[in-house]
Design an enzyme around this catalytic site. Structure first.
Site, short mmCIF file in Angstrom:
data_model
loop_
_atom_site.label_atom_id
_atom_site.label_comp_id
_atom_site.label_asym_id
_atom_site.label_seq_id
_atom_site.Cartn_x
_atom_site.Cartn_y
_atom_site.Cartn_z
N HIS A 113 24.79 -10.30 -1.68
CA HIS A 113 23.43 -10.00 -2.15
C HIS A 113 23.45 -9.99 -3.67
O HIS A 113 24.43 -9.55 -4.28
CB HIS A 113 22.96 -8.65 -1.59
CG HIS A 113 21.51 -8.42 -1.90
ND1 HIS A 113 21.10 -7.94 -3.12
CD2 HIS A 113 20.40 -8.64 -1.18
CE1 HIS A 113 19.77 -7.88 -3.12
NE2 HIS A 113 19.32 -8.30 -1.96
N GLU A 185 17.81 -16.42 -1.97
CA GLU A 185 17.09 -15.35 -2.65
C GLU A 185 17.17 -15.56 -4.16
O GLU A 185 18.14 -15.13 -4.80
CB GLU A 185 17.70 -14.00 -2.31
CG GLU A 185 17.61 -13.62 -0.86
CD GLU A 185 17.64 -12.12 -0.67
OE1 GLU A 185 16.70 -11.59 -0.06
OE2 GLU A 185 18.59 -11.47 -1.13
P1 PGA Z 1 12.49 -7.65 -1.95
O1 PGA Z 1 14.09 -7.73 -1.75
O2 PGA Z 1 11.87 -8.08 -0.67
O3 PGA Z 1 12.23 -6.21 -2.26
O4 PGA Z 1 12.15 -8.55 -3.07
C1 PGA Z 1 14.68 -8.78 -1.04
C2 PGA Z 1 16.15 -8.56 -0.97
O5 PGA Z 1 16.73 -7.97 -1.88
O6 PGA Z 1 16.81 -8.95 0.02
#
Ligand code: PGA
Length: 271
Positions: A113, A185
């Site tokens: 992550h 992401e």
């Molecule tokens: P968020 O986070 O939906 O708060 O932007 C996504 C994540 O960190 O997986």
């Protein structure tokens, strides 16, 4: 790499049927009590059709252990850990091994992550070991990749994301695409309220898909689910989850309230 069947083959069949994954990353939120209350409330939502939506929640380790013990999680919710040790066992103070995570009944684990890469400073080599050990313990890694705004502006999306995939998946052989999930992401979209546009998501997901095919072979690389994460909320999820290249969402902030999470699950079922 050992081959893991069972749940895996079931999941790949579901992906062929346009299955969507709705994954909630709670980050460092919720005590045991709050986690139990959350699931007590989520349990009153209508369960999604099993062949349409797969729901995974990633609580912190403490809540994960407690939830497994009390059986307070609805049967249609799978659990995962937000991190995992890079080693199997031994003198690694503070670490939690893949087998320990598996012993809670958890089936998934987040790896790489952006908060762990950029805030905690985890290296790509470390993430590779975490991924390999997780596969060996029959955990399904959700490998997170994504570029910073600076890298995007410098035209380095491919370089960064392919590099993250290359190192994490180096020498990894899967027998089934369902053994792995990738989450795209973009760092600049996480927790900022600014989600990537549909066009940006489609472009990145296509690049990732082609690269996965190169790394894992056409059939397996073609069947690994690719999720989008970064400021997903009920207001934008129908449009994002409806994109052909998107197999679901990894959701932080909007997963913390059971009502919003239930809404996201319902949206995924309808797209
Ligand atoms: P968020 O986070 O939906 O708060 O932007 C996504 C994540 O960190 O997986």
């Amino acid at each position: 790499m050992k081959s893991h069947s069972g749940r895996g083959s079931q999941m790949s069949r579901q992906k062929e049927n346009n299955m969507k994954i709705v994954a909630g990353n709670w980050k460092m939120f919720k005590t045991i009590e709050e986690a139990r209350t959350y699931f007590a409330e989520l349990a009153s939502a209508t369960p999604p059709q099993a062949d349409k939506v797969r729901v995974i929640v990633f609580p912190n380790y403490i809540a994960l252990g407690a939830l497994a013990e009390t059986g307070s999680v609805p049967a249609w919710v799978l659990l995962g850990a937000q991190d995992v040790a890079a080693e199997v066992e031994g003198a690694f103070t503070g670490e939690v091994s893949p087998a320990m995570i598996r012993s809670t009944g958890a089936t998934h684990v987040l790896i790489g992550h952006s908060e762990r890469r950029h805030i905690i400073g985890e290296s790509t080599v470390l993430l590779h070991r975490k991924l390999v050990n997780s596969l060996e313990a029959s955990l399904i890694p959700v490998l997170c990749v994504g570029e910073t705004l600076e890298e995007r502006n410098a035209g380095k999306i491919e370089e960064v994301v392919f590099g993250q995939l290359d190192t994490a998946l180096s020498d990894v052989r899967l027998s089934d695409g369902a053994q792995l999930i990738v989450a795209y992401e973009p760092v600049w979209a996480i927790g900022t309220g600014v989600n990537a546009t549909n066009e940006q998501i489609e472009q990145a997901h296509h690049l990732i898909r082609e690269h996965l095919k190169q790394l894992l072979g056409t059939a397996i690389g073609g069947s690994v689910a690719i999720l989008y994460g970064g400021s997903v909320k009920p207001a934008n999820f129908a449009s994002i989850a409806g994109l052909p290249s998107v197999d679901g969402g990894l959701i932080g902030g909007a997963s913390l309230k059971p009502s919003a999470f239930a809404e996201l699950i319902e949206i995924a079922e309808q797209v």
